[in-house]
Scaffold this motif. Structure first.
Motif, PDB file in Angstrom:
ATOM      1  N   ASP A 232      28.799  36.602  42.054  1.00  0.00           N
ATOM      2  CA  ASP A 232      29.961  37.643  41.787  1.00  0.00           C
ATOM      3  C   ASP A 232      29.291  38.309  40.243  1.00  0.00           C
ATOM      4  O   ASP A 232      29.427  39.699  40.343  1.00  0.00           O
ATOM      5  CB  ASP A 232      31.232  37.263  41.615  1.00  0.00           C
ATOM      6  CG  ASP A 232      31.741  36.814  42.977  1.00  0.00           C
ATOM      7  OD1 ASP A 232      31.102  37.127  44.097  1.00  0.00           O
ATOM      8  OD2 ASP A 232      32.564  36.244  43.138  1.00  0.00           O
TER       9      ASP A 232
ATOM     10  N   LYS B 134      32.265  47.403  39.504  1.00  0.00           N
ATOM     11  CA  LYS B 134      33.317  46.309  39.974  1.00  0.00           C
ATOM     12  C   LYS B 134      33.837  46.454  41.310  1.00  0.00           C
ATOM     13  O   LYS B 134      34.326  45.885  42.061  1.00  0.00           O
ATOM     14  CB  LYS B 134      34.186  46.000  38.916  1.00  0.00           C
ATOM     15  CG  LYS B 134      33.819  45.680  37.625  1.00  0.00           C
ATOM     16  CD  LYS B 134      34.935  45.475  36.655  1.00  0.00           C
ATOM     17  CE  LYS B 134      34.534  45.196  35.291  1.00  0.00           C
ATOM     18  NZ  LYS B 134      35.801  45.202  34.306  1.00  0.00           N
TER      19      LYS B 134
ATOM     20  N   VAL C  62      34.584  44.111  44.535  1.00  0.00           N
ATOM     21  CA  VAL C  62      36.103  43.884  44.527  1.00  0.00           C
ATOM     22  C   VAL C  62      36.659  44.473  45.756  1.00  0.00           C
ATOM     23  O   VAL C  62      37.648  44.033  46.391  1.00  0.00           O
ATOM     24  CB  VAL C  62      36.601  44.102  43.321  1.00  0.00           C
ATOM     25  CG1 VAL C  62      38.198  44.223  43.477  1.00  0.00           C
ATOM     26  CG2 VAL C  62      36.317  43.579  42.221  1.00  0.00           C
TER      27      VAL C  62
ATOM     28  N   ARG D 116      39.014  42.611  48.277  1.00  0.00           N
ATOM     29  CA  ARG D 116      40.481  42.795  48.686  1.00  0.00           C
ATOM     30  C   ARG D 116      40.565  43.090  50.168  1.00  0.00           C
ATOM     31  O   ARG D 116      41.652  42.664  50.599  1.00  0.00           O
ATOM     32  CB  ARG D 116      40.679  44.068  47.752  1.00  0.00           C
ATOM     33  CG  ARG D 116      40.767  43.693  46.343  1.00  0.00           C
ATOM     34  CD  ARG D 116      40.722  44.992  45.416  1.00  0.00           C
ATOM     35  NE  ARG D 116      42.196  45.963  45.798  1.00  0.00           N
ATOM     36  CZ  ARG D 116      42.272  47.109  45.161  1.00  0.00           C
ATOM     37  NH1 ARG D 116      41.246  47.771  44.704  1.00  0.00           N
ATOM     38  NH2 ARG D 116      43.588  47.697  45.600  1.00  0.00           N
TER      39      ARG D 116
ATOM     40  N   ILE E 267      38.687  37.678  42.451  1.00  0.00           N
ATOM     41  CA  ILE E 267      38.973  39.060  41.765  1.00  0.00           C
ATOM     42  C   ILE E 267      39.409  39.031  40.498  1.00  0.00           C
ATOM     43  O   ILE E 267      38.882  39.885  39.746  1.00  0.00           O
ATOM     44  CB  ILE E 267      40.064  39.371  43.065  1.00  0.00           C
ATOM     45  CG1 ILE E 267      39.538  39.650  44.525  1.00  0.00           C
ATOM     46  CG2 ILE E 267      40.615  40.635  42.416  1.00  0.00           C
ATOM     47  CD1 ILE E 267      40.512  39.952  45.331  1.00  0.00           C
TER      48      ILE E 267
ATOM     49  N   ILE F 111      36.527  38.889  38.178  1.00  0.00           N
ATOM     50  CA  ILE F 111      35.932  40.348  37.961  1.00  0.00           C
ATOM     51  C   ILE F 111      36.715  41.215  37.399  1.00  0.00           C
ATOM     52  O   ILE F 111      35.974  42.023  36.231  1.00  0.00           O
ATOM     53  CB  ILE F 111      35.245  40.525  39.388  1.00  0.00           C
ATOM     54  CG1 ILE F 111      34.263  39.494  40.102  1.00  0.00           C
ATOM     55  CG2 ILE F 111      34.495  42.085  39.406  1.00  0.00           C
ATOM     56  CD1 ILE F 111      33.942  39.893  41.352  1.00  0.00           C
ATOM     57  N   TYR F 112      37.774  41.609  37.895  1.00  0.00           N
ATOM     58  CA  TYR F 112      38.661  42.534  37.380  1.00  0.00           C
ATOM     59  C   TYR F 112      39.562  42.409  36.181  1.00  0.00           C
ATOM     60  O   TYR F 112      39.896  43.306  35.394  1.00  0.00           O
ATOM     61  CB  TYR F 112      39.588  43.103  38.233  1.00  0.00           C
ATOM     62  CG  TYR F 112      39.114  44.588  38.852  1.00  0.00           C
ATOM     63  CD1 TYR F 112      38.126  44.797  39.686  1.00  0.00           C
ATOM     64  CD2 TYR F 112      39.899  45.626  38.548  1.00  0.00           C
ATOM     65  CE1 TYR F 112      37.841  46.107  39.977  1.00  0.00           C
ATOM     66  CE2 TYR F 112      39.614  46.938  38.918  1.00  0.00           C
ATOM     67  CZ  TYR F 112      38.431  47.101  39.653  1.00  0.00           C
ATOM     68  OH  TYR F 112      38.293  48.503  40.091  1.00  0.00           O
TER      69      TYR F 112
END
Length: 273
Positions: free
Chosen positions: A180, A190, A194, A198, A247, A250-251
């Motif tokens: 990732d 990103k 992502v 999602r 998630i 990453i975010y």
């Protein structure tokens, strides 16, 4: 262990394409399908960007869920396989994020590790699997006289089964986190990866509102190679980290789920994931 390698040799020695065909995949047909043409284009673009030989693009035509996997001993027999559902549901930069994730597995040797791990785990689980087959009921629901020694063999091999599953899951979870991170570095974005995660979350949220997808009987060797796991085992035996955790890493925060298809609403559209 040696017995497991011997059983898996016909599959593993054939490389990524043989393993992908065992999972129900076929080569992409770019001349016949626009979405498969787009798949091949993205594969070649990423190969140029990564200075790699383009892997063979393959499609899982009977799988309508969003997922993907890569396999192969090296660049010469490497493949990336994408379900038909992912080709239909993903848009904009999401296919690039999906395939970049698989490219990172190929580039860093994760697929070679997974291929070796598949044979190793098969060896650890071989005794348990033998007992399990002996205990299987026939089409009438009755078991043969082999079931009695079969239960004993299953009990004997249960430690190997537990060790094999835990080993495979632990290695797979860490490689997914690393892949990732490499995907974000590789694509400088990103949003692509992502967005895929999602939509997978939205797909799962709406699963109770529509019939389940057509899932083929995937070869056990590819279960820990998938982008996301379709199963929901306990923490110790989970081959993939939770989607919410991936998630957030990453975010840096929770994100709302997305519907997998434009005409599909998730159960809680405002839910953070």
């Amino acid at each position: 262990m040696l017995g497991g390698w011997w059983l898996e040799t016909p599959v593993l020695d054939g490389g990524g394409q043989v393993l992908a065909r065992q999972a129900g995949a076929r080569k992409a047909w770019p001349a016949s399908h626009d979405d498969e043409q787009r798949l091949c284009n993205i594969v070649h673009e990423l190969a140029i960007a990564a200075s790699m030989k383009p892997p063979q693009a393959m499609v899982l035509p009977r799988e309508d869920r969003i997922n993907a996997f890569a396999a192969g001993w090296d660049e010469d027999d490497a493949i990336v396989a994408v379900p038909q559902g992912a080709l239909e549901c993903l848009s904009r930069d999401e296919p690039q994020g999906l395939l970049a994730h698989e490219f990172s597995h190929l580039r860093e040797g994760d697929t070679r590790l997974n291929m070796r791990l598949a044979g190793m785990v098969c060896g650890l689980e071989m005794i348990f699997s033998l007992g399990q087959r002996m205990c299987e009921a026939n089409e009438n629901g009755s078991r043969s006289f082999l079931a009695l020694p079969g239960f004993a063999i299953m009990g004997t091999g249960s430690l190997g089964w537990l060790a094999g599953r835990a080993l495979k899951a632990a290695v797979s979870r860490q490689r997914e986190f690393l892949s990732d991170a490499r995907t974000v570095q590789f694509t400088r974005s990103k949003d692509g990866l992502v967005g895929v995660l999602r939509k997978v979350a939205g797909e799962r949220a709406s699963a109770g509102r529509r019939p389940g997808g057509r899932t083929p009987h995937l070869h056990p060797a590819v279960h820990h190679m998938l982008l996301v796991s379709n199963a929901a085992p306990t923490r110790w035996f989970a081959s993939h980290p939770p989607l919410a955790e991936r998630i957030r890493r990453i975010y840096g925060r929770s994100m709302p789920v997305l519907p997998a298809r434009h005409d599909e609403a998730v159960t809680r559209p405002d839910a953070l994931f």
